[in-house]
Design a protein around this motif. Structure first.
Motif, PDB file in Angstrom:
ATOM      1  N   ASP A 476       0.838  -1.211   0.000  1.00 26.75           N
ATOM      2  CA  ASP A 476       0.000   0.000   0.000  1.00 26.75           C
ATOM      3  C   ASP A 476       0.865   1.251   0.000  1.00 26.75           C
ATOM      4  O   ASP A 476       0.657   2.188  -0.770  1.00 26.75           O
ATOM      5  N   PHE A 477       1.826   1.275   0.915  1.00 27.76           N
ATOM      6  CA  PHE A 477       2.659   2.466   1.074  1.00 27.76           C
ATOM      7  C   PHE A 477       3.689   2.588  -0.043  1.00 27.76           C
ATOM      8  O   PHE A 477       3.968   3.670  -0.529  1.00 27.76           O
ATOM      9  N   PHE A 478       4.254   1.450  -0.416  1.00 31.21           N
ATOM     10  CA  PHE A 478       5.357   1.452  -1.379  1.00 31.21           C
ATOM     11  C   PHE A 478       4.924   2.071  -2.717  1.00 31.21           C
ATOM     12  O   PHE A 478       5.597   2.940  -3.261  1.00 31.21           O
ATOM     13  N   TYR A 479       3.774   1.629  -3.235  1.00 31.28           N
ATOM     14  CA  TYR A 479       3.374   2.134  -4.554  1.00 31.28           C
ATOM     15  C   TYR A 479       3.015   3.611  -4.487  1.00 31.28           C
ATOM     16  O   TYR A 479       3.199   4.348  -5.452  1.00 31.28           O
ATOM     17  N   LEU A 480       2.521   4.046  -3.337  1.00 34.09           N
ATOM     18  CA  LEU A 480       2.215   5.468  -3.184  1.00 34.09           C
ATOM     19  C   LEU A 480       3.502   6.289  -3.251  1.00 34.09           C
ATOM     20  O   LEU A 480       3.603   7.262  -4.005  1.00 34.09           O
ATOM     21  N   GLN A 481       4.493   5.866  -2.477  1.00 34.55           N
ATOM     22  CA  GLN A 481       5.755   6.606  -2.461  1.00 34.55           C
ATOM     23  C   GLN A 481       6.446   6.523  -3.815  1.00 34.55           C
ATOM     24  O   GLN A 481       6.966   7.513  -4.311  1.00 34.55           O
ATOM     25  N   GLU A 933      -6.277   5.992   0.160  1.00 30.97           N
ATOM     26  CA  GLU A 933      -6.937   4.921   0.904  1.00 30.97           C
ATOM     27  C   GLU A 933      -5.983   3.766   1.105  1.00 30.97           C
ATOM     28  O   GLU A 933      -5.317   3.330   0.173  1.00 30.97           O
ATOM     29  N   PHE A 934      -5.880   3.286   2.310  1.00 31.15           N
ATOM     30  CA  PHE A 934      -5.044   2.129   2.580  1.00 31.15           C
ATOM     31  C   PHE A 934      -5.956   0.999   3.023  1.00 31.15           C
ATOM     32  O   PHE A 934      -6.446   1.014   4.156  1.00 31.15           O
ATOM     33  N   PRO A 935      -6.181   0.013   2.166  1.00 29.21           N
ATOM     34  CA  PRO A 935      -7.172  -1.010   2.504  1.00 29.21           C
ATOM     35  C   PRO A 935      -6.802  -1.819   3.734  1.00 29.21           C
ATOM     36  O   PRO A 935      -7.654  -2.240   4.474  1.00 29.21           O
TER      37      PRO A 935
END
Ligand SMILES: Nc1ncnc2c1ncn2[C@@H]1O[C@H](COP(=O)(O)OP(=O)(O)OP(=O)(O)O)[C@@H](O)[C@H]1O
Length: 984
Positions: A476-481, A933-935
C-alpha cells in the motif's frame, strides 16, 4: 399463518412510519424530547414553557386513554418541569421515554436519530431499502413456502435483483407495495428458496448446477492481463450465479477478491485451557441436536447443542508446565440458545423452520461467551456466532490447527462462501506474480506476494499471518511513495539532478547549512530579531537554507505547534533568496493574516542595521486598489520588488515574477494541491531580469534560471510524522518541536455552558480584565439561526456582553465584515482600545496578539479537538499566564473536551486524536480527502512500515530512474495509480 404474516407486515410498516412500541403514534413527542436534550435543556425564549405544556397535553391524553398509573404520576410531576434543575428534567424525560416503550432516554434519542436518517435517506434516494426495514424481523412466512431468513439478506426477484420500495411516504402505498412484492416472491423457484434459506446447502446445490462454461481467459479480460487482474469468471468451479453475485458485490477481479482480507482469525485452541464463566471462546464441533421450543404463549427459544472434542491442557500444563504433551482429550457440550418473545414466534412452523437450519452431524465453528451449566462439561452460550464448516476446512483446522480466517461480510455474501471462492483464487496463483524485485524483498525482509496472499488467507499460524499482513501493508505504502517520487524525477532534466533529489530524501537529517554560510542579509535579519531563535528554529532555518542552495527545487513542509515561531523561520528563508538576488512570495489564506505578516516583517526589517540593501516588500490582497496592484505587478515583473506578501492573488495568472526563487505557503492545508502547484509554473526564465547588483550571479548557472521555485509549506496542524509522510510523501519534513522560552502552559478548563457555567466564566473574565488582560470570546456562528437554536451567535451576544462589562470596550470580528473593518477591529484589540473581542473562527489562524490572555469558546462542542487547540493558540503567546475555557452546551461533550485540559502539546493531542478517531477525523473532511486509501494498513500503528516503504521506493528509483529495469513494477505502478498528476 396469515395472521403471522399480517402482524409482521404491520410491524414492518410501523417501523416505516416510526410508530413506537406502545402502539401510539408519539413520534412528535419523541422528536421534541430529542430536541430538548440536544439543546441542553435551555431556558430560552419561552422554549421550556412551550415544551412543558406540550408534554402536559401528551401525558393527559395518555392518562385519559390508558388510566395508566405511571402516566398519572408523570402528569402530576410535569407541572414542575419548567422550574426543575437539569438533572431532574433529564430524569423526568427518562421516565417518559420508558413509558413510551423505549428502554431509556438514550434509546429514544438513538431511535429518533435512526428515524431521521432513514427519512432523509428516503427523500435523498427516492428509494427504500427493504433489507434495512426487515433487519429487525427475524423471519417471515410467505404463503406455503419455507421461511426466509431476513437477518442479513433481503428478498430478491427471480433475476436476483434486490427489491426496493419506491418512496411512497404513505402507509397505504407501502401496504400495496408489500402485498405485490410478496406475491412476486412467492413465485420464486424452489431451488432459489433453498438457497435463501441455507446458503451452505445452496452452494452445494449450485455446484451441481451448470458450471460456468469457462471461456478462455483472453476473452474474459485479455490474455495478457496478469492473473491478478483477470475477471473472477476465470475461477474454476464457479457458477454463473456465483460470479454474478461476486461482481455485484464489487469483486470483479481476482485481485479484488484476494484483497478482501480476513477481519480476524479464530484461534481454535483457546478452549483447551480452563473454561470459566464469561470467557469468550471459539470451538469447532458437531451438531448433536437442534430444537425450537415453545415455552409459553408468547415465548419460545431455539436450543442447538454442539459437541466439541478438545485437547485437555488443564491438568498437564499445571503439573509439567508443558503445552498439551500428553494427548488427553475432553468433551465439551455447548448449548446455544436464542430467545424469541412475542406470540408470532411460538407458531410451530416457525419453530420447525429455525431448528431445521441446523442439522445433526453438521460441522460448525462457534464463538461466543460461555456460562457453566450444572452438568460438568456443559456450557450455555446466549450471544454467539455459528458458521458451517466444510468437511475439508474442518479437517485442516483441526489437524493442522491453523488459525481460521473470519471475513467481514460484504453485500450479504456469507463468509463461508467468500472463504471458499478465495481458496479457489489462491489455487490459480503462481509464484512469480510479484512485481517487486527479489533483491528489494530480501533487503527489506519481505515475503513474496504469492506467500503473502496465501499467508493472509490460509496462514499456518498467526506469525505467518502477521508477516503476510506486513507485506501487504508495505505494498500500500510502497506504490504510493514510488508513484510520487517517480513523478518528481520525471520532472527533472538531468541525471545529476535526479541523483541529487534521491540523495536528499535519503540523507535529509545530515543536510544543514551553518549560520556562517547564510547570506549576509539573512544574518542581518537574524541579528535584528528581538529574541534568539530556539534550537529547533535554528535547525529548521539551517535545513531549509541547505535546500535552497541545491540545484533542485525544494518541496518542504515546515510543521510546528501553534505559536512556536514558524513565521520568523520562513522570513529568514525568504531573506536567503533575496540576498542572492532573487524574489520571494509569501502566500497566506486570509487578508487579516497577510496584513499581520506584512507589518511584522516590516517592523523586523526596520530594526535591521544599516539602511542599505533593505528588501522592498509589498502587500497584495483582494482589497488592494487596482492602481496600487498595477504598480506592484510591474515591480514584481521588473524585479524592483524583492518580496510580496498576500493571499490567493499571488498565484493569479496576471502575476509575473522576474526571478521567483521561493514561495512560502502558510497554513498550506487551506490551499488545494493544484493551487499550491501553481507556483511551479512561475518559472523564472531569463537571467537578464536578475538584479544587476546580485553578488552571487556568476555562481548561478544558466540551467538554474529555468528552475521552478522552492516551495516551503507551513502547517500549524501538528500531523504525526507518519501521517504527514502519507499525505505529503513527496515533501521533506521539518519540525519545530520546542516553544520560545518563557511560555507558560495555558490553564484550560472545559465546562458545561449552562447558567452556572456562564456565571463562572463571566467572573473569570472580570478578574482577567481587572488585572490588565485581554479576552477573546469565540462563537460558532455570526448570527442566530432558527435551525440551530442551541448555538450562540457573536453579533447577538455583542450588546449583552457590552452591558455586562460596561467598563471595558468590546470589539466584534467576523467573516462578513469588510477587510478594513476586520483590520480595524484587530488593530483596536491589539492596541488595547478594546479589551474584549467577540469573534468567530476567523481568528483561528495566525492571529498574533501576544498580550491577549484569555479565551472563551462558546458551544465548543461544535469544534474538533485540533481546531480548538488552534484557537487556544491565540492566547499564551507572550509571557503572561493565560487561560482558556471551553463551554459546551451539551453535558455529554464536556468529557471529550477534557483532553484539552490535560495537554497543551499539539503533537500529543494530534497523536491521541489519531489513535482514538483515525486519520479522517483528525485531518477533517477537506484534508483527509487527500489522504490515499489504505485497505489494510492503519496509519496510526503501521508508521514504521511506511518509512521502510519510502526507503525501498528510493532504492528502486536509484537503481533505475525511469523503472525501465523493472517493467513489471512499472506496469503495476501504472495500474495502481495512473502515472499522471496526482492530487485533487
Ligand atoms: N525564539 C523566540 N523567542 C521568543 N519569541 C518568539 C520566538 N520566535 C517567535 N516568537 C514570537 O512568538 C510569537 C508567535 O510566533 P509566530 O507567529 O511566528 O508563530 P507561528 O508558529 O507562526 O504561530 P501560528 O501557528 O499561530 O501561526 C510571535 O509573537 C513571535 O514574535
Amino acid at each position: 399463518m396469515a395472521q403471522f404474516v399480517t402482524e409482521s407486515l404491520i410491524q414492518a410498516c410501523c417501523r416505516l412510519k416510526c410508530i413506537p412500541r406502545n402502539g401510539l403514534n408519539e413520534s412528535r413527542l419523541a422528536s421534541a424530547i430529542s430536541l430538548e436534550v440536544a439543546s441542553g435543556y435551555q431556558n430560552t425564549f419561552g422554549r421550556t414553557m412551550r415544551f412543558s405544556s406540550f408534554l402536559h397535553s401528551k401525558l393527559s391524553k395518555w392518562y385519559s386513554r390508558s388510566d395508566h398509573l405511571s402516566a398519572q404520576k408523570l402528569l402530576e410531576e410535569v407541572n414542575g418541569y419548567g422550574t426543575a434543575s437539569m438533572s431532574e428534567r433529564s430524569k423526568f424525560l427518562n421516565k417518559v421515554s420508558v413509558l413510551m416503550g423505549y428502554s431509556n432516554i438514550q434509546d429514544l434519542i438513538e431511535q429518533e436519530r435512526i428515524r431521521k436518517e432513514t427519512e432523509s435517506d428516503l427523500i435523498a434516494n427516492d428509494e427504500f431499502d427493504f433489507s434495512l426495514n426487515f433487519a429487525n424481523f427475524p423471519c417471515i412466512k410467505l404463503g406455503d413456502s419455507s421461511f426466509i431468513e431476513l437477518y442479513d439478506e433481503f428478498p430478491t426477484t427471480e433475476h436476483g435483483e434486490k427489491l426496493s420500495l419506491p418512496n411512497s411516504g404513505k402507509l397505504v402505498e407501502a401496504w400495496n407495495w408489500l402485498r405485490t412484492s410478496f406475491t412476486s416472491i412467492n413465485t420464486l423457484s424452489s431451488s432459489e428458496e433453498v438457497s435463501s434459506i441455507n446458503p451452505y446447502h445452496s452452494q452445494e446445490a449450485l455446484v451441481t448446477k451448470e458450471i460456468v462454461s469457462h471461456k478462455p481467459s483472453s476473452e474474459v479480460s485479455g490474455s495478457d492481463a496478469p492473473i491478478l487482474d483477470k475477471n473472477i469468471r476465470c475461477l474454476p468451479g464457479t457458477t454463473s450465479r456465483q460470479c454474478r453475485q461476486l461482481e455485484e458485490s464489487g469483486f470483479h477481479t481476482v485481485r479484488k477478491l484476494l484483497h478482501h482480507f480476513p477481519r480476524t482469525y479464530a484461534d481454535l485452541q483457546n478452549a483447551q485451557g480452563p473454561i470459566d464463566d464469561g470467557h469468550y471462546l471459539m470451538f469447532v464441533g458437531t451438531i448433536l441436536s437442534s430444537k425450537g421450543i415453545k415455552a409459553s404463549s408468547s415465548f419460545a427459544f431455539l436450543e442447538v447443542v454442539v459437541a466439541c472434542e478438545l485437547l485437555n491442557c488443564e491438568s498437564t500444563s499445571e503439573v509439567t508446565g508443558d503445552n498439551c504433551d500428553a494427548e488427553e482429550k475432553k468433551m465439551v457440550y455447548l448449548h446455544l440458545k436464542k430467545f424469541f418473545r412475542g406470540s408470532r414466534f411460538t407458531y410451530q412452523p416457525f419453530l420447525r423452520s429455525i431448528e431445521s437450519k441446523y442439522k445433526e452431524g453438521d460441522h460448525v465453528y462457534v464463538s461466543g461467551k460461555v456460562k457453566k451449566m450444572r452438568s460438568k462439561g456443559h456450557y450455555e452460550m446466549r450471544e454467539y456466532s455459528i458458521d458451517m464448516l466444510e468437511e475439508e476446512e474442518e479437517h485442516h483446522a483441526q489437524l493442522e490447527r491453523r488459525p481460521y480466517p473470519l471475513y467481514p461480510s460484504k453485500a450479504g455474501l456469507k463468509q463461508s462462501f467468500l472463504g471458499d471462492v478465495i481458496s479457489r483464487a489462491l489455487k490459480i496463483l503462481n509464484s512469480d506474480i510479484d512485481p517487486i524485485p527479489s533483491e528489494i524483498l530480501a533487503e527489506f525482509n519481505l515475503l513474496n506476494l504469492f506467500d503473502a496472499y496465501t499467508g493472509i488467507h490460509r496462514p499456518n499460524n498467526l506469525a505467518e499471518a502477521d508477516l503476510a499482513r506486513r507485506r501487504l501493508i508495505f505494498d500500500d505504502f510502497f506504490y504510493l511513495q514510488l508513484g510520487r517520487l517517480y513523478q518528481m524525477l520525471e520532472a527533472l532534466g538531468t541525471r545529476i539532478e535526479k541523483e541529487e533529489l534521491l540523495g536528499k530524501y535519503k540523507l535529509h537529517e545530515l543536510n544543514a547549512a551553518c549560520v556562517e554560510d547564510w547570506s549576509p542579509l539573512t544574518q542581518r535579519l537574524l541579528k535584528a530579531l528581538p529574541y534568539s531563535l530556539t534550537p529547533s528554529q535554528l535547525n529548521a532555518v539551517s535545513e531549509i537554507i541547505w535546500d535552497l542552495k541545491r540545484p533542485v527545487p525544494m518541496n518542504r513542509l515546515l510543521q510546528g505547534d501553534v505559536g512556536c515561531g514558524k513565521t520568523v523561520v520562513a522570513f529568514l528563508a525568504c531573506m536567503e533568496v533575496i540576498g542572492s538576488g532573487f524574489q520571494a512570495a509569501f502566500m497566506v489564506p486570509t487578508e487579516l493574516l497577510a496584513i499581520q505578516h506584512y507589518e511584522h516583517l516590516n517592523s523586523l526589517l526596520e530594526g535591521m542595521e544599516g539602511g542599505e540593501g533593505k528588501p522592498n516588500v509589498a502587500l497584495l490582497t483582494g482589497s488592494t486598489s487596482s492602481r496600487e496592484s498595477r504598480i506592484i505587478l510591474k515591480g514584481l515583473q521588473l524585479g524592483d520588488l524583492d518580496m510580496v506578501v498576500g493571499t490567493h492573488s499571488l498565484i493569479s495568472e496576471k502575476i509575473e515574477y522576474s526571478a521567483l526563487r521561493i514561495a512560502v505557503i502558510d497554513e498550506q492545508h487551506r490551499f488545494g494541491v493544484i493551487q499550491r502547484g501553481r507556483f511551479n509554473s512561475k518559472l523564472y526564465s531569463s537571467p537578464s531580469c536578475w538584479k544587476n547588483d546580485c553578488t552571487n550571479l556568476e555562481e548561478i548557472s544558466k540551467e538554474k534560471a529555468h528552475m521552478a521555485p522552492h516551495i516551503l509549506a507551513i502547517s500549524a496542524t501538528p500531523i504525526p510524522r507518519t501521517l504527514a509522510l502519507a499525505l505529503y510523501g513527496d515533501m521533506s519534513l521539518t519540525q519545530i518541536t520546542d516553544l520560545p522560552p518563557g511560555r507558560k502552559p495555558i490553564e484550560t478548563s472545559a465546562l458545561e455552558g449552562n447558567e452556572i457555567g456562564f456565571e463562572k466564566v463571566y467572573q473569570m473574565m472580570r478578574e482577567e480584565l481587572i488585572s490588565g488582560g485581554k479576552v477573546y470570546l469565540v462563537y460558532p456562528i455570526i448570527q442566530e439561526s432558527e435551525q440551530l437554536p442551541q448555538l450562540r451567535a457573536a453579533t447577538a451576544d455583542f450588546s449583552s456582553i457590552s452591558g455586562k462589562f460596561e467598563d471595558y470596550k468590546c470589539g466584534l470580528l467576523h467573516g462578513r465584515m469588510s477587510g478594513e473593518e476586520k483590520e480595524n477591529a484587530l488593530r483596536d484589540f491589539k492596541s488595547g482600545g478594546t479589551r474584549i473581542l467577540l469573534a468567530t473562527q476567523v481568528i483561528e489562524i495566525g492571529v498574533d496578539i501576544p498580550d491577549a490572555s484569555m479565551m472563551v469558546v462558546v458551544n465548543a462542542e461544535r469544534f474538533g479537538i485540533a481546531q480548538l487547540h488552534q484557537l487556544r493558540g491565540r492566547v499564551g503567546r507572550g509571557e503572561r499566564k493565560s487561560r482558556c475555557v471551553f463551554l459546551s452546551s451539551m453535558s455529554g461533550s464536556v468529557a471529550r473536551l477534557k483532553v484539552l485540559e490535560k495537554s497543551c502539546d499539539g503533537f500529543y493531542l494530534a497523536n491521541a486524536d489519531l489513535l482514538l478517531r483515525g486519520p479522517g477525523n483528525l485531518l477533517g473532511k477537506k484534508q483527509s480527502g487527500h489522504l490515499p486509501e489504505f485497505p489494510i494498513a492503519r496509519l496510526e500503528i503501521d508508521g514504521n512500515i511506511l518509512q521502510e516503504a519510502q526507503l525501498a521506493a528510493l532504492e528502486v528509483l536509484a537503481r533505475s530512474h525511469d523503472l525501465e529495469l523493472y517493467p513489471k513494477l512499472k506496469a503495476e505502478l501504472s495500474m495502481r495509480q495512473p502515472l499522471c498528476i496526482l492530487g485533487d
